[in-house]
Design an enzyme around this catalytic site. Structure first.
Site, PDB file in Angstrom:
ATOM      1  N   THR A   1      66.927  18.937 153.186  1.00  0.00           N
ATOM      2  CA  THR A   1      66.705  18.510 151.805  1.00  0.00           C
ATOM      3  C   THR A   1      67.431  17.199 151.548  1.00  0.00           C
ATOM      4  O   THR A   1      68.488  16.960 152.117  1.00  0.00           O
ATOM      5  CB  THR A   1      67.285  19.559 150.823  1.00  0.00           C
ATOM      6  OG1 THR A   1      66.739  20.833 151.093  1.00  0.00           O
ATOM      7  CG2 THR A   1      67.008  19.171 149.380  1.00  0.00           C
TER       8      THR A   1
ATOM      9  N   ARG B   1      55.895  29.418 153.546  1.00  0.00           N
ATOM     10  CA  ARG B   1      57.279  29.606 153.116  1.00  0.00           C
ATOM     11  C   ARG B   1      57.713  28.475 152.186  1.00  0.00           C
ATOM     12  O   ARG B   1      57.443  27.306 152.427  1.00  0.00           O
ATOM     13  CB  ARG B   1      58.203  29.639 154.333  1.00  0.00           C
ATOM     14  CG  ARG B   1      59.701  29.825 153.998  1.00  0.00           C
ATOM     15  CD  ARG B   1      60.449  28.519 153.933  1.00  0.00           C
ATOM     16  NE  ARG B   1      61.890  28.705 153.704  1.00  0.00           N
ATOM     17  CZ  ARG B   1      62.744  27.739 153.478  1.00  0.00           C
ATOM     18  NH1 ARG B   1      62.328  26.482 153.437  1.00  0.00           N
ATOM     19  NH2 ARG B   1      64.028  27.992 153.282  1.00  0.00           N
ATOM     20  N   VAL B   2      58.370  28.826 151.097  1.00  0.00           N
ATOM     21  CA  VAL B   2      58.945  27.868 150.159  1.00  0.00           C
ATOM     22  C   VAL B   2      60.394  28.263 149.922  1.00  0.00           C
ATOM     23  O   VAL B   2      60.687  29.438 149.679  1.00  0.00           O
ATOM     24  CB  VAL B   2      58.174  27.843 148.821  1.00  0.00           C
ATOM     25  CG1 VAL B   2      58.881  26.941 147.811  1.00  0.00           C
ATOM     26  CG2 VAL B   2      56.735  27.373 149.043  1.00  0.00           C
TER      27      VAL B   2
ATOM     28  N   GLY C   1      70.590  23.418 152.367  1.00  0.00           N
ATOM     29  CA  GLY C   1      70.880  24.509 153.280  1.00  0.00           C
ATOM     30  C   GLY C   1      69.818  25.581 153.231  1.00  0.00           C
ATOM     31  O   GLY C   1      68.659  25.311 152.892  1.00  0.00           O
TER      32      GLY C   1
END
Length: 341
Positions: free
Chosen positions: A201, A229-230, A253
């Site tokens: 991220t 997947r989110v 993370g």
């Protein structure tokens, strides 16, 4: 004027106090370049919202393992992107599972400004982006992502099931749903999400010259993740939260564990109660460690926060997380303190 020479040494601290506005902070070393773009806006009296959008667009456009269309794909070989943005008025927008659009953060802003909704996902998000004039990019992997994906396929022995939707339920699930991301190669090319080498991220929060806060967060998520997947990044209150009375926070993370405690919202609420950004981040990390118990040693989560006083703080589960900071006097990469040393 700011000395153009970046302070190269990493300063270890869980809190950095500043006086005066404006300021921008962002996750990981990629934040140094992202902050430069944000600072061009903040330093000329611009709005924090514009700064956090333009800042993370730099990372979205770069060749990165974990942000933008050049990033690692999901386990079926497709790059899917997530992003969210939030301003000083609690307006917010988000996109998830978005494919073939270069700047998901800008699409998220359009969702915020041009629809009554907060989040659009999948093909609906893509259709909206196209209608708003965003070009549909070619469906292909970057050379680095292609190489990493092929290596992962060898190591994981994963073979996508053709037309799985047509199989009986019991047959389709007879071998389980794995393998799951993250996976680590012997040469260390791919590391668990949130560790050095796989920064999943870029999150950014800023305060402008008027003292107003905004934030952004954008990602391609875990490399080789299960299709669909989110994580936390596009979820307001998890990967990002802004309250102009208290502060702003972003997370990085393992997103599932950030979601578990509504991480960024938790940090902001703790700052509202009087905790410093550093202590608020540490408190949130402690909650995750308590929930995960022994498994906490195997994951990374970090929070990065800014309060209305211009104080900055961060804390991580594992060592290795760093964040970039820029204001009128300083441009630095700072190493956060961690639960495990």
């Amino acid at each position: 004027m700011l000395n153009k020479k970046i302070i190269a040494s990493v300063i270890k601290s869980n809190q950095y106090s500043l006086t005066g506005n404006p300021i921008v902070i962002s996750t990981w070393d990629a934040g140094l370049e992202a902050n430069k773009a944000a600072w061009k806006i903040l330093n000329t009296g611009g709005r924090a919202l514009d700064a956090v959008e333009e800042g993370v667009k730099v990372t979205e456009a770069s060749q990165s393992c974990c942000v933008g269309l050049g990033a690692n794909p999901d386990r079926d070989g497709f790059v899917t992107l997530d992003a969210c943005i939030m301003d000083e008025f609690s307006n917010c927008g988000s996109v998830a599972f978005l494919e073939r659009i270069k700047h998901p953060i800008s699409v998220a802003r359009r969702v915020m400004e041009k629809t009554p909704h907060v989040m659009l996902v999948g093909s609906g998000a893509q259709q909206f982006a196209i209608a708003e004039g965003f070009p549909l990019e070619e469906q292909k992997l970057s050379p680095d992502a292609k190489k990493s994906y092929e290596e992962w396929l060898k190591k994981s022995e994963y073979k996508p099931v053709i037309n799985i939707e047509n199989l009986p339920v019991r047959q389709a699930g007879s071998k389980g749903h794995g393998p799951f991301a993250p996976a680590q190669f012997e040469n260390g090319e791919c590391l668990p999400a949130g560790e050095a080498g796989n920064h999943d991220t870029i999150g950014m929060v800023a305060m402008d010259a008027n003292g107003n806060l905004s934030g952004s967060c954008t990602t391609s998520g875990m490399g080789f993740k299960m299709r669909g997947r989110v994580g936390d990044s596009p979820i307001i209150g998890a990967g990002l939260f802004v309250d102009n009375e208290a502060g702003a926070c972003t997370a990085t993370g393992q997103g599932e564990d950030v979601i578990r405690i509504s991480g960024s919202h938790t940090v902001v609420e703790l700052m509202r109660q009087g905790l410093s950004p550093a202590d608020a981040c540490k408190n949130a990390i402690e909650r995750i460690v308590k929930i995960k118990k022994e498994k906490a040693k195997d994951i990374q989560v970090a929070f990065l926060a800014l309060n209305k006083k211009g104080e900055v703080g961060s804390f991580a589960i594992q060592k290795g997380f760093s964040y970039a900071l820029r204001n009128s006097n300083t441009e630095k990469l700072i190493s956060a303190e961690s639960w495990f040393s």
